[in-house]
Design an enzyme around this catalytic site. Sequence first.
Site, PDB file in Angstrom:
ATOM      1  N   GLU A   1       0.833  -1.215   0.000  1.00 57.37           N
ATOM      2  CA  GLU A   1       0.000   0.000   0.000  1.00 57.37           C
ATOM      3  C   GLU A   1       0.864   1.260   0.000  1.00 57.37           C
ATOM      4  OE1 GLU A   1      -3.042  -0.210  -0.631  1.00 57.37           O
ATOM      5  OE2 GLU A   1      -3.889  -2.027   0.269  1.00 57.37           O
TER       6      GLU A   1
ATOM      7  N   HIS B   1      -2.845   1.950   8.207  1.00 61.06           N
ATOM      8  CA  HIS B   1      -3.983   1.287   7.548  1.00 61.06           C
ATOM      9  C   HIS B   1      -4.204  -0.008   8.311  1.00 61.06           C
ATOM     10  CE1 HIS B   1      -6.334  -1.125   4.893  1.00 61.06           C
ATOM     11  NE2 HIS B   1      -5.324  -1.914   4.605  1.00 61.06           N
TER      12      HIS B   1
ATOM     13  N   HIS C   1      -7.498  -3.204   9.576  1.00 53.64           N
ATOM     14  CA  HIS C   1      -8.726  -3.902   9.185  1.00 53.64           C
ATOM     15  C   HIS C   1      -9.647  -4.097  10.399  1.00 53.64           C
ATOM     16  CE1 HIS C   1      -6.170  -6.082   5.801  1.00 53.64           C
ATOM     17  NE2 HIS C   1      -6.312  -4.787   5.574  1.00 53.64           N
TER      18      HIS C   1
ATOM     19  N   HIS D   1     -12.841  -3.324   3.167  1.00 58.40           N
ATOM     20  CA  HIS D   1     -11.409  -3.593   3.297  1.00 58.40           C
ATOM     21  C   HIS D   1     -10.847  -3.104   4.634  1.00 58.40           C
ATOM     22  CE1 HIS D   1      -7.113  -3.135   1.367  1.00 58.40           C
ATOM     23  NE2 HIS D   1      -7.070  -3.566   2.610  1.00 58.40           N
TER      24      HIS D   1
HETATM   25  P1  13P Z   1       1.088  -5.501   3.021  1.00 55.95           P
HETATM   26  O1  13P Z   1       1.473  -6.782   3.699  1.00 55.95           O
HETATM   27  O2  13P Z   1       1.677  -5.375   1.651  1.00 55.95           O
HETATM   28  O3  13P Z   1       1.411  -4.309   3.909  1.00 55.95           O
HETATM   29  O4  13P Z   1      -0.499  -5.503   2.776  1.00 55.95           O
HETATM   30  C1  13P Z   1      -1.409  -5.626   3.811  1.00 55.95           C
HETATM   31  C2  13P Z   1      -2.707  -4.965   3.512  1.00 55.95           C
HETATM   32  O5  13P Z   1      -3.468  -4.734   4.433  1.00 55.95           O
HETATM   33  C3  13P Z   1      -3.050  -4.590   2.123  1.00 55.95           C
HETATM   34  O6  13P Z   1      -4.153  -3.754   2.074  1.00 55.95           O
HETATM   35 ZN    ZN Z   2      -5.437  -3.846   3.863  1.00 52.98          ZN
END
Ligand code: 13P
Ligand code: ZN
Length: 268
Positions: A120, A143, A145, A215
Amino acid sequence: MKSFLEQYPSAKTEILKAAEVAGYLWQKGWAERNGGNITVNITELVDTDKLSAAPARGPATPIGMTLPHLKGTFFFCKGTNRRMRDLARNPMDNGSVIRILPDCASYEMIADNPVKPTSELPSHLAIHDDLLAKGSTYRAVIHTHPIDIVAMSHNKEFLVPGVLTHLLWSMIPETRAFCPKGLGIIPYQMPSSVKLAEETVKGLQEHDVVLWEKHGVVAIGNDALEAFDQVDVLSKSAQIYLQARSMGFVPDGMTDEAMNELKVAFNL
Ligand code: 13P
Ligand code: ZN
């Protein structure tokens, strides 16, 4: 040779905050496998002349975008496919320091290990570019989840602009006070894409946090801990809503009047 963290104690402080947050993300259940990413702009905390001349730990790699405000900048980045729970214990084996090259369109890994940065990176670096352009003091982007907020993004009703912000604000006064610009909605885009990066930058112009439909979320702050707090506050509200629903009722929510009172009192 001294490790990067030994050479730059101020950068170490910020990278250890990112590691602390990585642990929280795992404990929260928001970081399955390699889920989520953190980047920190450490340019002001390192010897930029020395690091501009440091040997690269791999080939120059295109970012996918040209980001003019990133000229001469340095970032700590979570590695792609690396786990938050591992980053928490050992940040320099699960992340790396990168330098942005003079073309502002590519980067090189410089320390400590050749750990390829997060997929990302376009979103993270586009946000950092925008923050520098605005003269913002924010240096961290996360970022993650969060289960509750991502679950809510599976309902079209909540994706209507303003609806989710109003609902989450109304669950507890803290959310109205500490997330005054609310949660921006980014309709589903391919993870890691430049389009997602562009929409994310636009969303963060007007909101504290953005939601990537089905996401995750992206938050910013002076440091990784502050960025984490933003998501934590919103997730608390989402939890209250979901708990009420699971007890069989739709929560009343604070009245608009009560929320306006907070707006005035906190000068939001
Ligand atoms: P990475 O392992 O590349 O950081 O990706 C994790 C992710 O949450 C992608 O949206
Ligand atoms: Zn992600």
